[in-house]
Design an enzyme around this catalytic site. Structure first.
Site, PDB file in Angstrom:
ATOM      1  N   ASP A 272       0.819  -1.218   0.000  1.00 60.40           N
ATOM      2  CA  ASP A 272       0.000   0.000   0.000  1.00 60.40           C
ATOM      3  C   ASP A 272       0.851   1.266   0.000  1.00 60.40           C
ATOM      4  OD1 ASP A 272      -2.209  -1.737   0.203  1.00 60.40           O
ATOM      5  OD2 ASP A 272      -2.047  -1.752   2.386  1.00 60.40           O
TER       6      ASP A 272
ATOM      7  N   GLU B 161     -12.872  -1.006  -6.990  1.00 60.44           N
ATOM      8  CA  GLU B 161     -12.782  -1.959  -5.886  1.00 60.44           C
ATOM      9  C   GLU B 161     -12.377  -1.263  -4.599  1.00 60.44           C
ATOM     10  OE1 GLU B 161     -13.199  -5.632  -4.070  1.00 60.44           O
ATOM     11  OE2 GLU B 161     -13.615  -5.169  -6.170  1.00 60.44           O
TER      12      GLU B 161
ATOM     13  N   GLU C 247      23.361   6.952   6.220  1.00 55.64           N
ATOM     14  CA  GLU C 247      22.819   5.969   7.149  1.00 55.64           C
ATOM     15  C   GLU C 247      23.036   4.565   6.596  1.00 55.64           C
ATOM     16  OE1 GLU C 247      21.611   6.687  10.191  1.00 55.64           O
ATOM     17  OE2 GLU C 247      22.287   8.711   9.688  1.00 55.64           O
TER      18      GLU C 247
ATOM     19  N   GLU D 155      21.255   2.139   6.939  1.00 56.69           N
ATOM     20  CA  GLU D 155      19.970   1.615   6.484  1.00 56.69           C
ATOM     21  C   GLU D 155      19.472   2.306   5.218  1.00 56.69           C
ATOM     22  OE1 GLU D 155      19.186   4.705   9.723  1.00 56.69           O
ATOM     23  OE2 GLU D 155      20.600   3.071   9.362  1.00 56.69           O
TER      24      GLU D 155
END
Length: 445
Positions: A24, A198, A317, A319
């Protein structure tokens, strides 16, 4: 931890997040950076078992920094479960994140709103109760040129309200948009749902045209869209954007313009162990047709091209990742996130590191190890590419007991993909918080 990705897949950049399963996507452009808000599918899920939302960011569309989870079901005292598809927006110096979750007292899905002073949080419940509740899901938020904000959501219906400028209240009643076949296409075989709409609406404006992009015709879903001359319609169905594909029976769109390009975010089940309940966010770059229509977009493993390069001479970073195998991330005692659960043979790739003509001479990293440490091998362009340096990480006495380590490097010139290959004994080796290269004379001990 997700299963290891075969080394042959290392050249791919889609899906863009590999440390966890994500779903999402809701991108937001703010202050020259793309912030990506996602759901989080738990490992080995057999349903939409989702407890928190996540945030990532990038300036180049390929190297994504993990900002962790600044919002969860537990943030809302009235919520029971289901951290499903939401969207964030900025206004008045604050960030508002609209999310659907199950109301503990009614047992129905409701739309909550969380607020933060930062795009990466932490977020707090702005109201202490739902903003709206009609048992439906998937909010999308849009601010028109005249300053009027709208919140749309729905499955099986499609509703909207006009938000006030405080973004946490609304004027008037909930309005249901007529789902006509001219507006949202024709569905066959379901008398209760005559149109293709939908769920997962995404509303935005381009020029004088309003777009609503949505997940169409469960299941499996494809992505379709409609356009209108106003934010409330009348809508005209325009066709398919992304056909059914990708080993997930749901999909969810997010569309932005950034740095002169247009980008389409979606999810699929492309990672190892992936599927309809273990999804992963991906992105493609596209170009609108001259008449404003959207071309057909196909899922790829290549993803969007990199914008510019990554600067290895500024602190990065750990990450921040284009592709990885085997590692995870976690909150760091020093703030932000760190890379964790690093085992022998795991790796991280960052794309397009620009070392320049002078080249790097040292590599510095912030590391911690509650075990005996290990080594970081620095390779260019592939896991077996040019070895520019090896950095030994010692045991530090704790997994959050960090020390700064500097190592010499050679032959680090030009622009290259940079691979951090981790080696050592069995079990977790060390955690990494950040890294940085330097150029110039090699410092003497």
């Amino acid at each position: 931890m997700l299963a290891l990705v075969p080394a042959g897949a290392a050249r791919a950049d889609n899906p863009i997040i590999q440390t966890i399963y994500t779903a999402d996507p809701a991108p937001l452009v703010y202050n020259g950076r793309v912030y990506l808000y996602t759901g989080h599918d738990e490992d080995n899920s057999t349903y939409f078992t989702m407890k928190d939302w996540r945030v990532w960011s990038s300036t180049d569309m390929v190297n994504w920094t993990d900002h962790g989870s600044p919002l969860s079901v537990a943030t809302f005292s009235w919520a029971k479960s289901d951290a499903w598809a939401g969207q964030a927006i900025n206004r008045n110096g604050k960030f508002y994140w609209y999310v659907p979750t199950t109301n503990r007292s009614t047992g129905r899905m409701a739309i909550g709103v969380a607020v933060s002073d930062s795009p990466t949080g932490p977020f707090k419940d702005a109201l202490g109760h739902p903003l709206v509740e009609n048992g439906e899901i998937d909010p999308t938020v849009f601010i028109d040129d005249n300053g009027q904000a709208y919140l749309y959501w729905g499955n099986p219906h499609l509703s909207y309200v006009k938000l006030n400028t405080d973004m946490i209240s609304y004027t008037g009643s909930v309005t249901q948009i007529p789902l006509t076949t001219s507006g949202f296409g024709t569905r066959t075989g379901d008398a209760n749902r005559p149109t293709l709409f939908e769920e997962g609406p995404w509303v935005y404006k381009r020029g004088n045209l309003y777009y609503i992009v949505f997940a169409a015709k469960c299941c499996s879903e494809f992505i379709a869209y409609s356009t209108a001359p106003s934010p409330t319609g009348p809508w005209t169905y325009r066709g398919t954007i992304m056909p059914t594909q990708g080993s997930s029976f749901t999909n969810h769109p997010g569309v932005i313009d950034y740095n002169g390009g247009s980008y389409f975010f979606y999810h699929n089940g492309a990672l190892p162990g992936g599927g309809g309940y273990t999804r992963s966010v991906a992105v493609e770059k596209f170009t609108y047709n001259a008449d404003g229509t959207i071309p057909t977009i196909t899922m790829t493993t290549t993803g969007a091209p990199q914008i510019g390069t990554l600067d290895p001479y500024t602190r990065q970073e750990a990450e921040t990742i284009a592709w990885e195998s085997g590692v995870e991330t976690e909150p760091s005692a020093e703030g932000g996130m760190n890379v964790s659960y690093i085992d022998n043979g795991d790796y991280i790739k960052v794309k397009g590191a620009a070392f320049g003509t002078t080249g790097a001479t040292t590599f510095t990293t912030r590391a911690a190890s509650g075990a005996n440490g290990g080594k970081i091998e620095l390779h260019l362009d592939s896991l077996t590419g040019t070895l520019i340096g090896t950095c030994t990480i010692p045991g530090t006495g704790g997994w959050q007991t960090y020390t700064t380590i500097t190592c010499p490097v050679t032959n680090a010139k030009g622009t290259h993909d940079l691979y951090f290959k981790y080696t050592g004994a069995s079990g977790s080796l060390f955690n990494l918080n950040w890294w940085q290269f330097t150029t110039g004379p090699t410092p003497t001990p």
